[in-house]
Design an enzyme around this catalytic site. Structure first.
Site, PDB file in Angstrom:
ATOM      1  N   GLY A 213       1.231  -1.064  -0.105  1.00 51.77           N
ATOM      2  CA  GLY A 213      -0.299   0.302   0.459  1.00 51.77           C
ATOM      3  C   GLY A 213       0.928   1.459  -0.680  1.00 51.77           C
ATOM      4  O   GLY A 213       0.385   2.642  -0.454  1.00 51.77           O
TER       5      GLY A 213
ATOM      6  N   GLY B 297       4.606   1.095  -0.556  1.00 52.01           N
ATOM      7  CA  GLY B 297       5.784   1.043  -1.687  1.00 52.01           C
ATOM      8  C   GLY B 297       5.828   0.056  -1.707  1.00 52.01           C
ATOM      9  O   GLY B 297       5.700  -1.126  -2.042  1.00 52.01           O
ATOM     10  N   THR B 298       7.014  -0.260  -2.335  1.00 51.52           N
ATOM     11  CA  THR B 298       7.645  -0.969  -3.210  1.00 51.52           C
ATOM     12  C   THR B 298       8.546  -2.114  -2.150  1.00 51.52           C
ATOM     13  O   THR B 298       9.232  -2.029  -1.432  1.00 51.52           O
ATOM     14  CB  THR B 298       8.511  -1.410  -4.593  1.00 51.52           C
ATOM     15  OG1 THR B 298       7.941   0.127  -4.741  1.00 51.52           O
ATOM     16  CG2 THR B 298       8.900  -2.184  -4.935  1.00 51.52           C
TER      17      THR B 298
ATOM     18  N   ASP C  27      -5.531  -0.988   9.032  1.00 54.57           N
ATOM     19  CA  ASP C  27      -6.298  -1.143   7.051  1.00 54.57           C
ATOM     20  C   ASP C  27      -5.660  -2.935   7.350  1.00 54.57           C
ATOM     21  O   ASP C  27      -4.844  -3.821   6.824  1.00 54.57           O
ATOM     22  CB  ASP C  27      -4.701  -0.564   6.505  1.00 54.57           C
ATOM     23  CG  ASP C  27      -4.722  -0.899   5.479  1.00 54.57           C
ATOM     24  OD1 ASP C  27      -6.116  -1.400   5.165  1.00 54.57           O
ATOM     25  OD2 ASP C  27      -4.125  -0.672   4.748  1.00 54.57           O
TER      26      ASP C  27
END
Ligand SMILES: *[C@@H]1O[C@H](CO)[C@@H](O)[C@H](O)[C@H]1NC(C)=O
Ligand SMILES: *[C@@H]1O[C@H](CO)[C@@H](O)[C@H](O)[C@H]1NC(C)=O
Ligand SMILES: *[C@@H]1O[C@H](CO)[C@@H](O)[C@H](O)[C@H]1NC(C)=O
Length: 718
Positions: free
Chosen positions: A432, A434-435, A546
């Site tokens: 959500g 970043g990589t 989340d």
């Protein structure tokens, strides 16, 4: 530009004009006098559903109208609450004291073969008179009979008190639910044997209590309540047929809930069912196309300054391309790093929702601004990072001491080597925030390295948030933080590497071996443990905010590890609800939090409930923007649990593998997590304990100590 705006205005005005909601069948009379007649009620052939036919009479002398259902005058028809207010003649008896003869008018109401029952909530049995015993005999929808009575005695008429019906001059008594028939008779009480204390008129009826006020003068013979042939309002409930929803749905020819986007609800206090429009719709569910979408966007505050787009059954808040909603504010802001955030003209942007041309214009301006500002602010940016690093270190040092031992500050060189210079082949996925790269440290530990994608103040805040929270948490089912790297332009987070993908992959990717029920239950339990730990056991209370299947990672042994704390909040233990900007994933987002913005631990409980539902059904929760005809997974799930037809929705594999009681218990627990009101949901600790008991029940369901702890929990929750 002017013409464009003008055009938009016309288009918007046309599309926003509210469609009139159909209330009656085409060609049927919508009103009798002032009274609306919504279908299934109606006047004349083909205008009503069987049992709901009415007639309308006009008084020849004064021209007034009277709406009748059989012998009874109808005063009001309420579609949403499924009620009808009728006029009910009172029963009376007149005693001629000189002859000792009676004249009387005794009424009964017989609704046995009609859709109506007498509302036990709104009506009471009320009798007025002096020295009387009034009886009513009632029969309910099951053909069970009841007799109830009340007594009223007066020594002096003045001894009764205005507007209290307390046994002096007036008496009242409640009635049972589901009544379809009643009649009334009288007896007299004259214990002191003095006739002058016995009134000559006695009267009684079932009356809508809220519409009735006792007046002391009522005991006198000529009062309005006592006037012979007088009628009083009574509140009736109405239902469709004698079937349940399930049996009615089997043969659709006579099924009443014909509108798409309508739902069927069983009568709790009797037989039959009613129809309502689904959430997000309103109108008349008994007519084809009777339920119409509510335009939530008419409430201008609903998206807090972002663009509101009405969707079937819901709405969506969004920002135009190139802008985002900040985590800590309202409105939309351009994706540009400057010292100040730059709001763009929201009103213009609303127009852009309908005009692609305007969108392109906005985009072009944004690109231009970005090009200019990025260059000018490169230096400023570096300064920001220094500040952020300082802030992070400061917050870490001020937190607990053992943090420092567990956390390592990595150098950029070290991570460069570990990921082979951030090789594309090493990318594990895009979270959500970043990589994520796979890396191997010099001590051969395998790690997951998370790199923020875009440099934005809000993401740096989230990054710092995640470091601070993770550094203070040490739990078997929470992803471990090894350290972070502060040297890079983009902040980097070094986490434990979890090898086996996300729970979402295991549940929802086609062609994958699906998880056995045993593992699903264990994963649920482990996740519950982690959340419960975050809420209560850690040194600070943490709301994850989340929780969703794609944030639950699984290792080689399918052990669950909760991850992605970017949105989490740590709160002081005594803070019970904090107001924040809404964050989370649609489909998992607590509806109460969404409406009020108040974040409580129960918001995580709701999201966890969604995961339980997914584990049981192997279906994805719909986002609120995509409600399909059958409704979201959650709505359907709650309905089947309440109607006790779980098998309709469970994953067939689960039905095959799981013991029946166990599945039912998990389903009931799920429903408790998904209650609309947070305070009605179970706490996370309770959810954990219950899952613990349920999972151990495979081995020893009848174990006395388990039974004991279950009943303790029941007491606690009731
Ligand atoms: C009243 O009752 C008496 C007998 O009790 C009867 O003879 C008389 O006809 C009655 N009067 C009326 C008006 O009904
Ligand atoms: C009420 O009406 C039904 C038919 O509509 C009839 O069968 C029943 O006997 C009636 N009940 C009484 C007590 O009169
Ligand atoms: C469905 O109900 C209608 C009317 O009630 C009846 O005529 C029809 O035969 C029923 N169909 C089935 C399949 O039972």
């Amino acid at each position: 530009m002017f013409w464009l705006m003008f055009l938009l205005h016309v288009v918007l005005a046309r599309s926003a004009s509210p469609k009139s909601l159909p209330v009656v069948k085409p060609g049927c009379r919508p009103k009798c006098g002032d009274i609306n007649i919504p279908f299934p009620f109606g006047i004349g052939h083909g205008c009503f559903r069987e049992g709901f036919g009415l007639s309308c009479q006009q008084n020849a002398t004064d021209g007034s109208y009277k709406l009748l259902s059989g012998d009874f005058e109808v005063l009001d028809i309420m579609l949403a609450s499924h009620q009808v207010r009728m006029n009910n003649p009172i029963s009376w008896q007149f005693l001629n004291k000189t002859t000792g003869n009676f004249t009387e008018s005794k009424w009964e109401m017989n609704f046995t073969s009609t859709p109506f029952t007498i509302s036990h909530v709104h009506n009471k049995f009320i009798a007025i008179g002096c020295g009387i015993l009034a009886y009513t005999s009632m029969t309910d929808y099951k053909d069970d009979s009841y007799i109830t009575s009340c007594a009223s005695v007066c020594f002096k008429a003045e001894s009764s008190v205005n507007s209290t019906c307390s046994g002096i001059g007036c008496c009242e008594t409640p009635i049972p639910p589901g009544i379809k028939y009643y009649n009334i008779w009288f007896d007299h009480v004259n214990f002191i044997n003095v006739w002058r204390f016995v009134g000559s008129l006695r009267s009684a009826a079932l009356v809508e209590a809220g519409n009735f006020k006792f007046n002391t003068s009522s005991v006198n013979d000529d009062d309005s309540w006592n006037t012979r042939n007088r009628q009083v309002p009574i509140m009736m409930n109405w239902f469709i047929s004698h079937e349940t929803c399930k049996s009615a749905q089997r043969n659709k020819t006579n099924y009443a809930c014909v509108s798409s986007n309508s739902v069927c609800i069983n009568n709790q206090n009797g037989s039959g069912y009613i129809c309502n429009c689904s959430r997000g719709y309103r109108g008349n569910p008994y007519l084809a196309e009777g339920c119409q979408d509510i335009n939530e966007c008419e409430d201008s505050s609903i998206c807090l300054g972002a663009i509101c787009m009405n969707t079937p059954g819901g709405y969506r808040c969004s920002c135009p391309p190139g802008t985002t909603r900040p985590i800590d504010g309202e409105g939309c802001y351009a994706d540009v790093i400057t010292g100040h955030k730059m709001p763009i003209g929201i009103t213009i942007v609303i127009g852009a929702g309908a005009g692609a041309a305007l969108l392109i214009l906005v985009l072009a301006i944004l690109v231009l601004i970005r090009g200019l500002k990025v260059r000018r602010n490169k230096k400023l940016k570096q300064m920001f990072f220094k500040q952020n690093h300082g802030l992070l270190l400061q917050r870490l040092i001020s937190s607990t001491e053992d943090t420092a031992g567990r956390m390592k500050i990595f150098s950029l060189e070290e991570l460069d080597k570990a990921t082979n210079k951030f090789d594309q082949a090493r990318i594990l996925g895009c979270g959500g925030h970043g990589t994520v790269y796979k890396g191997i440290l010099s001590d051969l530990r395998v790690v997951a390295i998370k790199k923020s994608k875009i440099i934005k103040q809000s993401e740096i805040d989230q990054f710092i948030n995640e470091v601070v929270i993770l550094s203070q948490i040490n739990h078997r089912n929470v992803v471990k933080l090894f350290g972070c790297c502060l040297e890079a332009e983009v902040p980097l987070l070094v986490n434990e590497f979890i090898s086996n993908g996300t729970l979402s992959d295991h549940l929802h990717v086609q062609g994958r071996n699906s998880l056995p029920w045993k593992d699903r239950l264990r994963i649920a339990l482990e996740t519950a443990r982690a959340i419960s730990y975050l809420h209560s056991a850690a040194s600070i209370s943490v709301f994850h905010r989340d929780i969703k299947c794609s944030n639950i990672l699984l290792d080689d042994c399918l052990t669950a590890k909760l991850s992605d704390f970017g949105a989490s909040r740590s709160v002081q233990i005594d803070q019970t609800g904090i107001t924040t900007i809404i964050q989370g994933t649609y489909g998992y987002l607590d509806p109460e939090y969404y409406q009020t913005g108040r974040l409580t631990e129960k918001s995580d409980v709701y999201s966890f409930g969604v995961i339980l539902a997914e584990l049981l059904t192997r279906e994805k929760p719909y986002s609120i923007c995509m409600s399909s005809e059958s409704g979201s997974l959650i709505a359907r799930f709650i309905t089947v649990v309440r109607e006790n037809c779980l098998l309709d929705i469970l994953d067939p594999q689960v039905v095959e593998e799981g013991p029946r009681e166990q599945l039912e218990e998990v389903a009931v627990l799920t429903e408790r997590c998904l209650r609309l009101r947070g305070e009605e949901r179970s706490g996370m600790k309770e959810v954990e304990v219950r899952l613990e008991v349920i999972s151990s029940s495979t081995r020893d369901f009848e174990h006395p100590s388990l039974q004991r702890s279950l009943s303790l929990l029941d007491q606690k929750s009731s």
